[in-house]
Design a protein around this motif. Structure first.
Motif, PDB file in Angstrom:
ATOM      1  N   ASP A  62      17.406  31.018 -13.839  1.00 30.94           N
ATOM      2  CA  ASP A  62      18.025  32.260 -14.478  1.00 30.94           C
ATOM      3  C   ASP A  62      18.516  32.206 -15.763  1.00 30.94           C
ATOM      4  O   ASP A  62      18.386  33.127 -16.417  1.00 30.94           O
ATOM      5  CB  ASP A  62      18.842  32.667 -13.401  1.00 30.94           C
ATOM      6  CG  ASP A  62      18.347  32.896 -12.336  1.00 30.94           C
ATOM      7  OD1 ASP A  62      17.235  33.369 -12.009  1.00 30.94           O
ATOM      8  OD2 ASP A  62      18.976  32.812 -11.280  1.00 30.94           O
ATOM      9  N   ILE A  63      18.896  30.965 -16.086  1.00 31.36           N
ATOM     10  CA  ILE A  63      19.737  30.659 -17.698  1.00 31.36           C
ATOM     11  C   ILE A  63      18.547  30.380 -18.669  1.00 31.36           C
ATOM     12  O   ILE A  63      18.438  31.013 -19.473  1.00 31.36           O
ATOM     13  CB  ILE A  63      20.749  29.883 -17.710  1.00 31.36           C
ATOM     14  CG1 ILE A  63      21.921  30.236 -16.793  1.00 31.36           C
ATOM     15  CG2 ILE A  63      21.091  29.420 -19.152  1.00 31.36           C
ATOM     16  CD1 ILE A  63      22.982  29.147 -16.459  1.00 31.36           C
ATOM     17  N   PHE A 113      29.018  32.028 -18.983  1.00 28.53           N
ATOM     18  CA  PHE A 113      28.510  31.329 -17.451  1.00 28.53           C
ATOM     19  C   PHE A 113      29.569  30.075 -17.140  1.00 28.53           C
ATOM     20  O   PHE A 113      29.829  30.078 -15.720  1.00 28.53           O
ATOM     21  CB  PHE A 113      27.004  30.919 -17.468  1.00 28.53           C
ATOM     22  CG  PHE A 113      26.750  30.169 -16.052  1.00 28.53           C
ATOM     23  CD1 PHE A 113      26.398  31.152 -15.229  1.00 28.53           C
ATOM     24  CD2 PHE A 113      26.685  28.874 -15.976  1.00 28.53           C
ATOM     25  CE1 PHE A 113      25.960  30.701 -13.758  1.00 28.53           C
ATOM     26  CE2 PHE A 113      26.434  28.284 -14.574  1.00 28.53           C
ATOM     27  CZ  PHE A 113      25.967  29.206 -13.598  1.00 28.53           C
ATOM     28  N   ASP A 120      29.191  35.801 -13.713  1.00 28.72           N
ATOM     29  CA  ASP A 120      27.456  35.606 -12.985  1.00 28.72           C
ATOM     30  C   ASP A 120      26.602  35.789 -14.204  1.00 28.72           C
ATOM     31  O   ASP A 120      26.961  36.321 -15.156  1.00 28.72           O
ATOM     32  CB  ASP A 120      27.480  36.939 -12.014  1.00 28.72           C
ATOM     33  CG  ASP A 120      28.311  36.702 -10.699  1.00 28.72           C
ATOM     34  OD1 ASP A 120      28.461  35.506 -10.503  1.00 28.72           O
ATOM     35  OD2 ASP A 120      28.818  37.695  -9.938  1.00 28.72           O
ATOM     36  N   VAL A 121      25.415  35.362 -13.843  1.00 21.32           N
ATOM     37  CA  VAL A 121      24.115  35.381 -14.786  1.00 21.32           C
ATOM     38  C   VAL A 121      23.766  36.603 -15.140  1.00 21.32           C
ATOM     39  O   VAL A 121      23.554  37.005 -16.369  1.00 21.32           O
ATOM     40  CB  VAL A 121      23.048  34.481 -14.340  1.00 21.32           C
ATOM     41  CG1 VAL A 121      22.027  34.601 -15.188  1.00 21.32           C
ATOM     42  CG2 VAL A 121      23.279  32.934 -14.269  1.00 21.32           C
ATOM     43  N   VAL A 172      25.617  31.240 -22.249  1.00 23.15           N
ATOM     44  CA  VAL A 172      26.105  30.131 -21.750  1.00 23.15           C
ATOM     45  C   VAL A 172      27.507  29.626 -21.412  1.00 23.15           C
ATOM     46  O   VAL A 172      27.944  29.360 -20.556  1.00 23.15           O
ATOM     47  CB  VAL A 172      25.318  28.648 -22.105  1.00 23.15           C
ATOM     48  CG1 VAL A 172      25.562  27.294 -21.637  1.00 23.15           C
ATOM     49  CG2 VAL A 172      23.788  28.899 -22.147  1.00 23.15           C
ATOM     50  N   LEU A 232      25.631  25.846 -12.088  1.00 19.98           N
ATOM     51  CA  LEU A 232      24.537  25.420 -13.070  1.00 19.98           C
ATOM     52  C   LEU A 232      23.159  25.003 -12.512  1.00 19.98           C
ATOM     53  O   LEU A 232      22.161  25.418 -13.095  1.00 19.98           O
ATOM     54  CB  LEU A 232      25.238  24.619 -14.325  1.00 19.98           C
ATOM     55  CG  LEU A 232      24.274  24.386 -15.498  1.00 19.98           C
ATOM     56  CD1 LEU A 232      24.026  25.611 -16.208  1.00 19.98           C
ATOM     57  CD2 LEU A 232      24.623  23.230 -16.497  1.00 19.98           C
ATOM     58  N   ALA A 248      21.550  27.783 -10.878  1.00 23.30           N
ATOM     59  CA  ALA A 248      21.099  29.207 -11.923  1.00 23.30           C
ATOM     60  C   ALA A 248      20.293  28.717 -12.823  1.00 23.30           C
ATOM     61  O   ALA A 248      20.313  29.427 -13.705  1.00 23.30           O
ATOM     62  CB  ALA A 248      22.304  29.992 -12.023  1.00 23.30           C
ATOM     63  N   TRP A 249      19.882  27.488 -12.824  1.00 26.09           N
ATOM     64  CA  TRP A 249      19.255  26.795 -14.180  1.00 26.09           C
ATOM     65  C   TRP A 249      18.106  27.841 -14.784  1.00 26.09           C
ATOM     66  O   TRP A 249      18.077  28.140 -15.866  1.00 26.09           O
ATOM     67  CB  TRP A 249      18.892  25.487 -13.960  1.00 26.09           C
ATOM     68  CG  TRP A 249      18.317  24.905 -15.387  1.00 26.09           C
ATOM     69  CD1 TRP A 249      17.001  24.565 -15.383  1.00 26.09           C
ATOM     70  CD2 TRP A 249      18.808  24.425 -16.473  1.00 26.09           C
ATOM     71  NE1 TRP A 249      16.782  24.249 -16.716  1.00 26.09           N
ATOM     72  CE2 TRP A 249      17.989  23.996 -17.461  1.00 26.09           C
ATOM     73  CE3 TRP A 249      20.320  24.668 -16.857  1.00 26.09           C
ATOM     74  CZ2 TRP A 249      18.170  23.670 -18.879  1.00 26.09           C
ATOM     75  CZ3 TRP A 249      20.553  24.200 -18.082  1.00 26.09           C
ATOM     76  CH2 TRP A 249      19.671  23.931 -19.186  1.00 26.09           C
ATOM     77  N   VAL A 254      24.417  37.925 -18.850  1.00 25.49           N
ATOM     78  CA  VAL A 254      22.888  38.111 -19.559  1.00 25.49           C
ATOM     79  C   VAL A 254      23.327  39.394 -20.692  1.00 25.49           C
ATOM     80  O   VAL A 254      22.406  39.618 -21.623  1.00 25.49           O
ATOM     81  CB  VAL A 254      21.737  38.194 -18.848  1.00 25.49           C
ATOM     82  CG1 VAL A 254      21.532  39.485 -18.125  1.00 25.49           C
ATOM     83  CG2 VAL A 254      20.671  37.664 -19.600  1.00 25.49           C
TER      84      VAL A 254
END
Length: 224
Positions: free
Chosen positions: A66-67, A112, A117-118, A109, A60, A63-64, A122
């Motif tokens: 990207d989220i 994830f 994967d993000v 969220v 997390l 990849a923060w 998504v």
């Protein structure tokens, strides 16, 4: 007996209203601006909280951004990490275009956190007909010890080959986390992927599952 010359009350009323409105015309339609998301909920801010399991803390953190970017900039939803409560918190803003965006972001969220994967998760923000289905190996068959380990091995295949084959054939994404299995995709595709995984758990060899999968996916391609 009433004389023919005298007009009745109904005729008098009809005659008096005739000059004011021309026949066949309707009053103009009222034009109302569409309600905004915060106006639909009477101005109340709506919240969602998603728990962060300990093993997803590091992914997390990496990849923060990207989220955060698609949620804050495209979906217009506020997001923050509550370190004390170990939860990701989401809330609507005054300029949120649609109330359903909040639930979409919470699903994104959550996907994830389950291990997707993000890039794959998504898609939940972009498309309406996608969702995540989860089940455990013990829901299909009660296995213990080495039998359970072999079942997990059959699901993945050598180097994840079997899992990738099912993913590509059914246009889904699969996460195998110990004895839990999560599938991301559309309703029909999830059903096909789930049937293949259940066959592997019950002991079918990979070759038999591949041939069955080929026939089902060909039928699905014809239908759509």
């Amino acid at each position: 007996m009433q004389s023919n010359g005298a007009p009745t009350a109904m005729e008098v009323e009809a005659g008096s209203s005739a000059p004011n409105s021309s026949p066949g015309t309707l009053p103009p339609k009222p034009s109302f601006a569409p309600l905004k998301a915060h106006e639909m909920s009477d101005g109340q801010v709506q919240f969602r909280k998603v728990s962060v399991p300990p093993h997803r803390y590091s992914p997390l953190k990496k990849a923060w951004m990207d989220i955060y970017t698609p949620i804050y900039e495209q979906m217009k939803i506020d997001i923050r990490m509550n370190l004390k409560g170990r939860k990701v918190e989401l809330k609507t803003r005054a300029d949120t275009p649609d109330v359903s965006n909040l639930q979409k972001c919470a699903d994104f969220v959550q996907a994830f956190m389950l291990g997707f994967d993000v890039i794959d998760a998504v898609a939940l923000l972009r498309m309406d007909e996608l969702y995540v289905e989860s089940f455990e190996i013990k829901d299909v068959k009660t296995l213990r010890g080495e039998h359970l380990s072999r079942a997990i091995g059959r699901l993945s295949g050598k180097g994840g080959k079997t899992k990738f084959a099912i993913e590509n054939a059914t246009k889904t994404r699969i996460v195998i986390a110990d004895t839990k299995i999560h599938i991301l995709g559309s309703f029909a595709n999830i059903k096909v992927a789930r049937d293949s995984l259940c066959s592997l758990i019950l002991g079918s060899p990979a070759g038999k599952v591949y041939s069955k999968l080929r026939a089902v996916t060909a039928r699905l391609a014809e239908r759509f």
